[in-house]
Every structure is written in structure tokens, then in C-alpha cells.
Scaffold this active site. Structure first.
Site, PDB file in Angstrom:
ATOM      1  N   ASP A  36       2.449  10.763   0.258  1.00  0.00           N
ATOM      2  CA  ASP A  36       1.048  11.062  -0.043  1.00  0.00           C
ATOM      3  C   ASP A  36       0.867  12.571   0.015  1.00  0.00           C
ATOM      4  O   ASP A  36       1.809  13.320   0.317  1.00  0.00           O
ATOM      5  CB  ASP A  36       0.090  10.362   0.917  1.00  0.00           C
ATOM      6  CG  ASP A  36      -1.218   9.960   0.225  1.00  0.00           C
ATOM      7  OD1 ASP A  36      -1.741  10.759  -0.572  1.00  0.00           O
ATOM      8  OD2 ASP A  36      -1.707   8.846   0.476  1.00  0.00           O
ATOM      9  N   ALA A  92      -9.593  -4.000  -3.781  1.00  0.00           N
ATOM     10  CA  ALA A  92      -9.600  -3.695  -2.354  1.00  0.00           C
ATOM     11  C   ALA A  92     -10.593  -2.588  -2.060  1.00  0.00           C
ATOM     12  O   ALA A  92     -10.892  -1.747  -2.913  1.00  0.00           O
ATOM     13  CB  ALA A  92      -8.203  -3.279  -1.890  1.00  0.00           C
ATOM     14  N   ALA A  93     -11.100  -2.595  -0.853  1.00  0.00           N
ATOM     15  CA  ALA A  93     -12.041  -1.562  -0.402  1.00  0.00           C
ATOM     16  C   ALA A  93     -11.249  -0.345   0.043  1.00  0.00           C
ATOM     17  O   ALA A  93     -10.781  -0.259   1.170  1.00  0.00           O
ATOM     18  CB  ALA A  93     -12.890  -2.093   0.748  1.00  0.00           C
ATOM     19  N   ALA A 133      -4.703   4.588 -18.418  1.00  0.00           N
ATOM     20  CA  ALA A 133      -3.503   4.781 -17.605  1.00  0.00           C
ATOM     21  C   ALA A 133      -3.013   3.465 -17.018  1.00  0.00           C
ATOM     22  O   ALA A 133      -1.812   3.177 -17.000  1.00  0.00           O
ATOM     23  CB  ALA A 133      -3.795   5.792 -16.495  1.00  0.00           C
ATOM     24  N   LYS A 134      -3.951   2.648 -16.540  1.00  0.00           N
ATOM     25  CA  LYS A 134      -3.572   1.401 -15.900  1.00  0.00           C
ATOM     26  C   LYS A 134      -2.997   0.396 -16.897  1.00  0.00           C
ATOM     27  O   LYS A 134      -2.085  -0.375 -16.565  1.00  0.00           O
ATOM     28  CB  LYS A 134      -4.777   0.800 -15.173  1.00  0.00           C
ATOM     29  CG  LYS A 134      -5.173   1.554 -13.913  1.00  0.00           C
ATOM     30  CD  LYS A 134      -4.011   1.680 -12.936  1.00  0.00           C
ATOM     31  CE  LYS A 134      -4.442   2.143 -11.569  1.00  0.00           C
ATOM     32  NZ  LYS A 134      -3.278   2.305 -10.660  1.00  0.00           N
ATOM     33  N   ASN A 168       1.923   3.283  -6.165  1.00  0.00           N
ATOM     34  CA  ASN A 168       0.549   3.020  -5.752  1.00  0.00           C
ATOM     35  C   ASN A 168      -0.363   4.237  -5.870  1.00  0.00           C
ATOM     36  O   ASN A 168      -1.578   4.093  -5.857  1.00  0.00           O
ATOM     37  CB  ASN A 168       0.559   2.509  -4.306  1.00  0.00           C
ATOM     38  CG  ASN A 168      -0.820   2.347  -3.723  1.00  0.00           C
ATOM     39  OD1 ASN A 168      -1.558   1.417  -4.061  1.00  0.00           O
ATOM     40  ND2 ASN A 168      -1.210   3.277  -2.855  1.00  0.00           N
ATOM     41  N   SER A 220       3.089  15.644  -4.482  1.00  0.00           N
ATOM     42  CA  SER A 220       2.481  14.932  -5.603  1.00  0.00           C
ATOM     43  C   SER A 220       3.524  14.232  -6.460  1.00  0.00           C
ATOM     44  O   SER A 220       4.581  14.808  -6.781  1.00  0.00           O
ATOM     45  CB  SER A 220       1.686  15.913  -6.479  1.00  0.00           C
ATOM     46  OG  SER A 220       1.216  15.267  -7.651  1.00  0.00           O
ATOM     47  N   VAL A 221       3.211  13.014  -6.858  1.00  0.00           N
ATOM     48  CA  VAL A 221       4.107  12.272  -7.752  1.00  0.00           C
ATOM     49  C   VAL A 221       4.163  12.886  -9.143  1.00  0.00           C
ATOM     50  O   VAL A 221       5.036  12.522  -9.940  1.00  0.00           O
ATOM     51  CB  VAL A 221       3.707  10.786  -7.838  1.00  0.00           C
ATOM     52  CG1 VAL A 221       3.916  10.086  -6.508  1.00  0.00           C
ATOM     53  CG2 VAL A 221       2.265  10.630  -8.325  1.00  0.00           C
ATOM     54  N   TYR A 230      -8.938   6.109 -16.547  1.00  0.00           N
ATOM     55  CA  TYR A 230      -8.307   5.225 -15.564  1.00  0.00           C
ATOM     56  C   TYR A 230      -7.806   3.943 -16.237  1.00  0.00           C
ATOM     57  O   TYR A 230      -6.674   3.505 -16.015  1.00  0.00           O
ATOM     58  CB  TYR A 230      -9.330   4.901 -14.475  1.00  0.00           C
ATOM     59  CG  TYR A 230      -8.848   4.054 -13.335  1.00  0.00           C
ATOM     60  CD1 TYR A 230      -8.080   4.601 -12.308  1.00  0.00           C
ATOM     61  CD2 TYR A 230      -9.185   2.707 -13.252  1.00  0.00           C
ATOM     62  CE1 TYR A 230      -7.661   3.821 -11.246  1.00  0.00           C
ATOM     63  CE2 TYR A 230      -8.774   1.921 -12.181  1.00  0.00           C
ATOM     64  CZ  TYR A 230      -8.013   2.485 -11.186  1.00  0.00           C
ATOM     65  OH  TYR A 230      -7.599   1.709 -10.130  1.00  0.00           O
ATOM     66  N   SER A 233      -4.745  -2.447 -13.022  1.00  0.00           N
ATOM     67  CA  SER A 233      -6.131  -2.672 -12.612  1.00  0.00           C
ATOM     68  C   SER A 233      -6.853  -3.507 -13.657  1.00  0.00           C
ATOM     69  O   SER A 233      -6.526  -3.462 -14.850  1.00  0.00           O
ATOM     70  CB  SER A 233      -6.851  -1.323 -12.457  1.00  0.00           C
ATOM     71  OG  SER A 233      -8.240  -1.506 -12.281  1.00  0.00           O
TER      72      SER A 233
END
Length: 294
Positions: free
Chosen positions: A37, A186-187, A157-158, A89, A62-63, A154, A141
């Protein structure tokens, strides 16, 4: 019980939320875990896992940085000699309607989600091929699968990660590499302000991680889109209807609109194994039967 003793896992974006839940579950099932991370968060989670008796180290970076990613995997190989599991992730949000979105924000989200996963997967791919074993999870997602207002970057990309998963699953099959997608609800920090607190309380990341664990197990499936949240689990599939065949003519476009309900009839829909299956279906309906045609 699924055990991962002797396995080495890399989890990106593991400093909190889903990534933290994934990493801790993997460690509890016996895996050695690389915690990736930005900032200090990775080290905090690594310390938590170590306090529970797990083997781990933090990789802060960073990835999107290929040199960093390569170094992270090199460190895992030097320490443990293999990499068996990669959970892609890491993610970010830059939500705005497409009309108001700057292209830099579009590119940044794609770079983190898509290219970040590509960088990490590329770094472990030859390792997994060489050991004839690998389990890779892409985090997709419902925003990509079904769309979501204000998330064109987003969602794009997903959904791209689904396409990446489909092809890598085919290419990795002979080497014992299984590639799947997880579509979590998920929260996490990215969900704050989107749902009311009483709903967020049901969406504990720990209730998603069992789906991730199933996708990295010895007997994991391949090329599955597994959805999870609040204790519910579903699969999403990209289907192809059998459709219709229309003769060439000046009014073919009009005929398509007139018969759209027939074309979209799901009663005999199926999931092709690969892109050629659509070509075979079209040729079959045109009267040309090829070996292995649908």
C-alpha cells in the site's frame, strides 16, 4: 478447510478495508503475505499479522510504478523463493460525470486499477509459469459490469480487468495458473458517503474475503466473476444469445430493430469459451458448419 501453508501471497492496496481483510485471512490460513500500500498503512497491517504469528513484510509504493513492483516481487522471491497468489486489490476513485471529468482523472483511475494490476501480474507471471502454479484475483466491480452514474473512469477500468482475466485464464491454463475476478460490495473508504450508515454496517469487508479465499484455493475455479457482499455470493456471467440470422439486404438494420427482442432472447444463452466461439456461431447460422461449431 482451505489451508495455504507454504504458499506466498501478494495483496495490493492492503493497508485498509478489503485489502487488509484479505491479507489477514490469507495469513490466518497459513500463507506468507506481502502487504502493499501507500504510506504507513502497509506496515501497520504487517505488524498486525506478525503479532498474530504470521509471516509478512510491508512493501510501500504504488502499483503504477513498474520498478517498485518488480522490486517488491524480487524481495518476496529472495525471502521465500516463490509467489503463489496475487490479489490485485489496489484502487482509487475520482468520481464525476463524464461531461465534467478531466481526462487526467480518467487516466489516473485506469492507471491504478488496470495498469496497476497489469504491472503486478506481469511481475509474477513467469514465476507462476515456471512453478506451474498460480492463483490471481482481479478486483472488478458492478460499476464496470453494469455501469454506475459518475464512474465512467472507474467502470471502464473495472470492466477492462474482466477482459484481462478472461485472456490470462486461457493463457495460464496449461501452466496451472487460474485467474478469476472478485466483484465486492464492502464498506471501505471508497464507499463513504455513498450509502447510509445502517447499510454500510452490513457491508463489513471481512464478509467479502471468504470469496477471495475460495478463488485462491488449491481447487479454485478459473475465469469466474464472483460477487460478494453482506454475506451474499453470486456469479456474474457474460452471455451470448443464440440470436437470429438475417439475409443481406437494404433493410437489414431495420430488421435488427424489429427483431431485437428475438435477438436478445436469453432462453438459450450461453458463455463462449473464447472469442472464436462467436465467429463459429455466426458461421453456423449462415449455413457453414466448422469443426467444433456451436
Amino acid at each position: 478447510m482451505i489451508r495455504l501453508d507454504g504458499r506466498v501471497a501478494v495483496v495490493t492496496g492492503a493497508g485498509g478495508g478489503l485489502g487488509r481483510a484479505h491479507a489477514r485471512l490469507l495469513a490466518r490460513r497459513g500463507a506468507k503475505v506481502v502487504i502493499n500500500d501507500m504510506g504507513d498503512a502497509a506496515q501497520v497491517v504487517a505488524d498486525e499479522i506478525r503479532a498474530e504469528g504470521g509471516e509478512t513484510f510491508a512493501a510501500t509504493g504504488s502499483v503504477t510504478d513498474r520498478a517498485f513492483v518488480t522490486g517488491m516481487i524480487d524481495q518476496a522471491m529472495a525471502k521465500w523463493g516463490r509467489v503463489d497468489i496475487l490479489v490485485n486489490n489496489a484502487g482509487v476513485l475520482r468520481d464525476k460525470t463524464f461531461a465534467k471529468m478531466e481526462l487526467d482523472d480518467f487516466r489516473f483511475v485506469v492507471d491504478v486499477h488496470l495498469m496497476g494490476a497489469v504491472n503486478c501480474t506481469k511481475a509474477v507471471w513467469e514465476i507462476m509459469r515456471g512453478q506451474t502454479y498460480g492463483r490471481i484475483v482481479m478486483t472488478t466491480s458492478s460499476s464496470g459490469l453494469y455501469g454506475n452514474f459518475g464512474q465512467s473512469n472507474y467502470g471502464a477500468a473495472k470492466m477492462a480487468l474482466v477482459g484481462l482475466m478472461q485472456t490470462l485464464g486461457l493463457e495460464g491454463e496449461r501452466y496451472g495458473i487460474r485467474v478469476n475476478c472478485l466483484a465486492p460490495t464492502a464498506a471501505t473508504g471508497m464507499m463513504e458517503g455513498i450509502l447510509p450508515p445502517e447499510q454500510l454496517s452490513l457491508l463489513d469487508p471481512d464478509r467479502v474475503s471468504p470469496a477471495m479465499l475460495a478463488l485462491v484455493a488449491q481447487d479454485a475455479p478459473d475465469r469466474v466473476i464472483l460477487c460478494a457482499g453482506a454475506g451474499g455470493f453470486e456469479t456474474a456471467r457474460i452471455l451470448l444469445t443464440r440470436g437470429v440470422h438475417l439475409p443481406d439486404g437494404p433493410d437489414t438494420a431495420e430488421a435488427i430493430l424489429a427483431r431485437l427482442a428475438d435477438i436478445g432472447d436469453l432462453s438459450d444463452a450461453w458463455t463462449p469459451r473464447d472469442a472464436l466461439e462467436q465467429s463459429r456461431l455466426e458461421l453456423h447460422k449462415a449455413g457453414y458448419t466448422t469443426p467444433g461449431s456451436a
